[in-house]
Design a protein around this motif. Sequence first.
Motif, mmCIF file in Angstrom:
data_model
loop_
_atom_site.group_PDB
_atom_site.id
_atom_site.type_symbol
_atom_site.label_atom_id
_atom_site.label_comp_id
_atom_site.label_asym_id
_atom_site.label_seq_id
_atom_site.Cartn_x
_atom_site.Cartn_y
_atom_site.Cartn_z
ATOM 1 N N UNK A 73 -0.551 -12.012 -11.325
ATOM 2 C CA UNK A 73 -0.799 -10.606 -11.614
ATOM 3 C C UNK A 73 -0.740 -10.333 -13.110
ATOM 4 N N UNK A 74 -1.382 -11.174 -13.887
ATOM 5 C CA UNK A 74 -1.369 -11.001 -15.330
ATOM 6 C C UNK A 74 -2.162 -9.803 -15.806
ATOM 7 N N UNK A 75 -3.024 -9.241 -14.965
ATOM 8 C CA UNK A 75 -3.812 -8.062 -15.337
ATOM 9 C C UNK A 75 -3.250 -6.779 -14.737
ATOM 10 N N UNK A 76 -2.119 -6.862 -14.024
ATOM 11 C CA UNK A 76 -1.435 -5.695 -13.468
ATOM 12 C C UNK A 76 -2.335 -4.897 -12.524
ATOM 13 N N UNK A 77 -3.193 -5.632 -11.777
ATOM 14 C CA UNK A 77 -4.138 -4.982 -10.871
ATOM 15 C C UNK A 77 -3.737 -5.091 -9.404
ATOM 16 N N UNK A 78 -2.599 -5.737 -9.098
ATOM 17 C CA UNK A 78 -2.160 -5.792 -7.710
ATOM 18 C C UNK A 78 -1.854 -4.377 -7.220
ATOM 19 N N UNK A 79 -2.078 -4.151 -5.915
ATOM 20 C CA UNK A 79 -1.827 -2.820 -5.353
ATOM 21 C C UNK A 79 -1.587 -2.941 -3.859
ATOM 22 N N UNK A 80 -1.260 -1.804 -3.240
ATOM 23 C CA UNK A 80 -1.049 -1.784 -1.792
ATOM 24 C C UNK A 80 -2.322 -2.098 -1.034
ATOM 25 N N UNK A 81 -3.473 -2.015 -1.685
ATOM 26 C CA UNK A 81 -4.723 -2.409 -1.030
ATOM 27 C C UNK A 81 -4.754 -3.907 -0.761
ATOM 28 N N UNK A 82 -4.014 -4.684 -1.558
ATOM 29 C CA UNK A 82 -3.901 -6.117 -1.316
ATOM 30 C C UNK A 82 -2.929 -6.406 -0.180
ATOM 31 N N UNK A 83 -1.747 -5.817 -0.293
ATOM 32 C CA UNK A 83 -0.685 -6.001 0.691
ATOM 33 C C UNK A 83 0.199 -4.757 0.632
ATOM 34 N N UNK A 84 0.675 -4.255 1.764
ATOM 35 C CA UNK A 84 1.362 -2.946 1.779
ATOM 36 C C UNK A 84 2.524 -2.823 0.804
ATOM 37 N N UNK A 85 3.226 -3.904 0.511
ATOM 38 C CA UNK A 85 4.398 -3.817 -0.359
ATOM 39 C C UNK A 85 4.093 -4.188 -1.807
ATOM 40 N N UNK A 86 2.844 -4.400 -2.140
ATOM 41 C CA UNK A 86 2.489 -4.791 -3.502
ATOM 42 C C UNK A 86 2.215 -3.571 -4.366
#
Length: 822
Positions: A73-86
């Motif tokens: 996650x070096x671009x800080x783009x992870x989100x709940x759309x990937x996984x509910x707790x992200x």
Amino acid sequence: MRILPPDHWQGREADHPPRMIRLNESRNMMKPVSISVADDAAGTPINPNRWGIFLEDISMSIDGGLNSDLVRNGAFEFSAADSPRWSWRTGWRFLHRGDSGFLDATVDVEDPVARQNPHYLSVRVTGGTTSAENEGYDGMPFDACKDYEFTAWVRARYVEAGEPAEDMPQSVRLSVQLTDGADAVLAQRVLDVPLGRGWVKVERTLTSGRTCDRGALRLVVNDDHAWPCASRHVIVDVDWVGLRSAEHAAKLPMFRKDLVDALRRLHPAFLRFPGGCIAHGYAGLDSIYQWKTTIGPVEHRRQMPTGRGTHQSMAIGMHEYLLLCEAIGAQPVPVLAAGVSCQFAFEGATPIPIDRMDQYIQDVLDFIEYANGDVDSVWGGRRAANGHPQPFNLRYLGLGNEDAISDVFEDRFSRIHHAVHDAYPDIQVIGTLGPFMEGDDHERGLRLARRLNLSIVDEHGYRSPQWLLSHLDHFDHVDRNGARIYFGEYSARSNALDGALAEAAFMASMERNGDAVAMASYAPLLAREGHEQWKPNLIYFNARTVHETPNYWVQSMFGEHRTDTALPTCVSGVSGMRRAFPVRIGLRATAERADFSVSDVVVTDRDCDDANEPQRIRLNDVTVRDGESERFPLALDASSYDIDMTFERTDGEGGLAVSFGDIEAGEYGEWFVDSWQNLYTGFRRVGGGIPDEPLPPVGGGIVDGKRYRLHIEVRGSDGTVRAFLDGRLLQEYRDDGVERHVVAQATADSATGRISVKVINVTEDTLDANIRFSSRGERFGAIAARALAGAEGPAPMQLRERPLEHVTVPPKSLVEVLIERA
């Protein structure tokens, strides 16, 4: 002829020096087998480039795997759309130290590096030090005295209430550290980030002071200044953080070297990518793989969820895929959506609207131009600008993946196919036959292929070892006047040696049917240990180590020597074993994501002497809770019987599975209801504890609060199982195949005359194989042999004086005899 020494195989796989298999067993203790090869016959022409591999971004096979970037996650783009707790913080840990100030780290989107991926880390300097630490994927591996290449985009800016003071500091200090995951610093570089000059890309090399298995990358913002105005504060922005080992695959700095080497050792003739469900949008229409957003500067490649609880950074996009193919000597077989999203997405199969189809078709044509066009073309020029002026020599293009072959699918597929054929007639378009090896989608896919005159269609099948060994005639029945099969995804659903040998036997049957089977690729290819989203896989890996499976070595052995003719081959002296449904009867109900009541359970024994007076056994009612199983008290041996029960879903949204047969031995059938988001009902056979892929399921789920009557008939006389729901026949299954436990196939290379004879022995017996050639070996030269008998890889064999008359085949092994022409 001469016998080559065992070291003939030495050096073939430098990273895996082979062991020696010495054959000391007396021939009196062996089982004789005769193998006849008609080497003077014309044989069946087969594709010499038939064995390949399939790469899909699941189980961290790309990010956290082939992608050599150690940062998660070096671009800080992870989100709940990937996984509910992200969230944007996933993968990062933040800490503030010092007597003054406080932690103020958040995400911002104002004036980003790239609008396609707008999120970045924003740290407010409040006093003391603020650190952001990333452990990557299960910890970062560092080696003493080895270099690591750090990259990031950084920006320092101030926010103030008045005019800036003249004594305002000109920069902010940012320290980049490699740590042991705790407090020890293994390497450090200090950056002075200029204030007010916008985004700046920084690159630094750090040399680790010692070896560490679970290290981390730490970024430290230091407040070394006494700011002249209390109303003024400074913000440091960070984005696109990356860290790679300076040791990488040749010409492939973005790839992890040991994994690329493992792919190369498979000797793949082609590489399929990117999917799989990822190609046509496992998360719906908006998640269809758009190749144009995966090329060019990585900052401008739109990152996306996979729809399977993971994230695609797109650091390895279509251009890198083509580079990988070139590096390992594999022909690219890219797969693009056929204008319809995956039917297993929550909203089901969704077609691209007609008014957007022209643009989508143009995108497909532009991809072919990107791969093959000259540098003067628009997209060939883009390829050259990305560092590769030479064409990639694309020959194949897959359209669709396991799609439901509906009217709208046929319309979208036909539109794309016609456009590709008109513009690029030399490109072979590969069609799809749906998700199963039989059924309505399979038949409709074949009809569509005939109508469009497709040369290749993609079939998938994940079956148990028992199924593969009892269906070696599966491709015997393919219409030789129609499209040839690309068996694009398959496995025996087991990494045990028995599973690998069953795959070898099935691969031998594909060679025998080489006029019907053009290509094949095992799936899945890669999985990071501890993050498997599918099992089994061909290769497992962790931060430091690559683990090849027996299945891997089977693929490697078949792929190493490319031959173009299948020779008629016959095995005698062995018999098959008929598959039979078990007579020991157990009964189990399992609930998943729901609760069920199960009542009025009756098992009827149809084996009794008086057919009019069958034995009926009434069993107790049970409540089956979410995630639990309930075993019924049943001890009965019968080859023919009925099972009746009533069930009702009382809570939740999941399904029920009813297992019947010898459950303890792992030999049983299983009927399931409400699978795949309440879309399907179906039956699957479990053999040796390994479930087959289910029969093509029946559409439709169940309604909450309604009672259903299930009736199952098992008839051992013909191996038939039938399932009825409320009196309606749902499915019929016949389990009457004959397992072949000794299989052989010879192939030849017409240019060199080389012959490869592969013998697969799935039994516990040592075989004394007499290989007889119709030409009597009059023009044979050197002979060598090797055997695969475990996960360690193939080992050379010590041959006897008359090597073809007495080839010793160890128990549970794959033996290859390689014969050179004189």
